[in-house]
Design a protein around this motif. Structure first.
Motif, short mmCIF file in Angstrom:
data_model
loop_
_atom_site.label_atom_id
_atom_site.label_comp_id
_atom_site.label_asym_id
_atom_site.label_seq_id
_atom_site.Cartn_x
_atom_site.Cartn_y
_atom_site.Cartn_z
N CYS A 83 -47.78 16.04 23.59
CA CYS A 83 -47.16 16.91 22.77
C CYS A 83 -45.59 17.17 23.36
N GLY A 84 -45.05 15.30 22.86
CA GLY A 84 -43.66 14.95 23.45
C GLY A 84 -43.81 14.45 25.05
N HIS A 85 -44.53 14.56 26.14
CA HIS A 85 -44.70 14.15 27.38
C HIS A 85 -45.55 13.40 27.59
N PHE A 86 -45.39 12.11 27.97
CA PHE A 86 -46.58 10.81 28.26
C PHE A 86 -47.17 11.03 29.35
N GLU A 87 -48.28 11.02 29.97
CA GLU A 87 -49.04 10.82 31.05
C GLU A 87 -49.01 9.50 31.47
N PRO A 88 -48.99 9.88 32.90
CA PRO A 88 -49.12 8.39 34.27
C PRO A 88 -49.64 7.93 33.62
N VAL A 89 -49.28 6.51 33.55
CA VAL A 89 -50.45 4.71 33.42
C VAL A 89 -51.38 4.65 33.99
N LEU A 90 -52.35 4.48 32.95
CA LEU A 90 -53.76 4.78 33.85
C LEU A 90 -53.94 3.44 35.58
N ALA A 91 -54.71 3.76 36.00
CA ALA A 91 -54.46 3.31 37.72
C ALA A 91 -54.61 2.08 37.01
N LYS A 92 -54.11 0.45 38.00
CA LYS A 92 -54.73 -0.56 37.56
C LYS A 92 -56.61 -0.92 37.83
N GLY A 93 -57.10 -1.41 37.41
CA GLY A 93 -58.83 -1.58 37.47
C GLY A 93 -59.08 -0.90 36.68
N SER A 94 -58.43 0.16 36.07
CA SER A 94 -59.41 1.19 35.27
C SER A 94 -60.03 0.18 33.89
N GLY A 95 -61.15 0.81 34.05
CA GLY A 95 -62.19 0.36 33.25
C GLY A 95 -62.44 -0.86 32.91
#
Length: 212
Positions: free
Chosen positions: A81-93
């Motif tokens: 709803c208009g707010h971008f969450e923190p980016v995924l941590a390095k190494g995720s996936g």
């Protein structure tokens, strides 16, 4: 009146002349050439068919990009709803062939043929990274679960994914949910939980795509 005897003599002379004449026979070169071509093509077709049987091509063939050994990058952000969450941590996936770089960019580098081509999808990455997105909550590894109602209020929401072909693209393609979305080279992706008809913007970290 015609003389019957004279006519008979002419017929006899004509027959004698026919028996003495020698008409050379022409060799049908075109016919034999056609037979040769058909035979050669038939042998080639049989050989190719046997090769296809012995070397089957799978649906996730490495001939379809991204291939094993090939690397490209996709920007990714998650909005509620208009707010971008923190980016995924390095190494995720990292267990898959797609890995978050920690700056809002995902490195797409298939490790096996099963991750190449059309199998290099957004859902594949989200599952490998432990990301869960629904109309009730958003789960990001390393962060507390996000209650959608607390951000969006009591308004009905839906999950949509917007994709831009590049950083310079201004009009996104909107997908219902996250299924069927590929991770393409130089693309910008925003997974959004938003109210119906809401505009989805590019993630603010998408500019980092230009640095890789």
């Amino acid at each position: 009146m015609p003389n019957p005897q004279e006519g008979a003599r002419r017929v006899q002379r004509a027959k004698a002349a026919g028996r003495g004449a020698h008409v050379p026979r022409e060799i049908p070169v075109g016919f034999y050439a056609a037979l040769t071509i058909v035979a050669v093509l038939g042998i080639a077709a049989i050989g190719y068919s046997r090769y296809e049987v012995n070397h089957p091509v799978s649906a996730t063939s490495s001939q379809s990009p991204p291939r094993v050994g090939q690397t490209w990058y996709t920007a990714l952000g998650i909005e509620v709803c208009g707010h971008f969450e923190p980016v995924l941590a390095k190494g995720s996936g990292a267990a898959s062939g797609m890995t978050a770089l920690g700056n809002g960019v995902v490195k797409v580098a298939p490790k096996t043929p099963a991750e190449t081509g059309a199998a290099a999808t957004l859902v594949h990455f989200l599952d490998a990274a432990g990301v869960r997105v629904s109309t009730s909550s958003v789960v990001l590894p390393g962060h507390a679960s996000i209650d959608v109602a607390s951000v969006c209020g009591q308004r009905p929401v839906e999950v949509r994914t917007a994709t831009w072909a590049s950083l310079l693209a201004t009009r996104p393609t909107i997908h219902a949910g996250t299924t069927g979305v590929r991770m393409l080279s130089g693309e910008v992706v925003a997974v959004a939980v938003v109210t119906k008809g809401a505009t989805i913007a590019q993630p603010p970290t998408a500019a980092n795509l230009a640095n890789v």
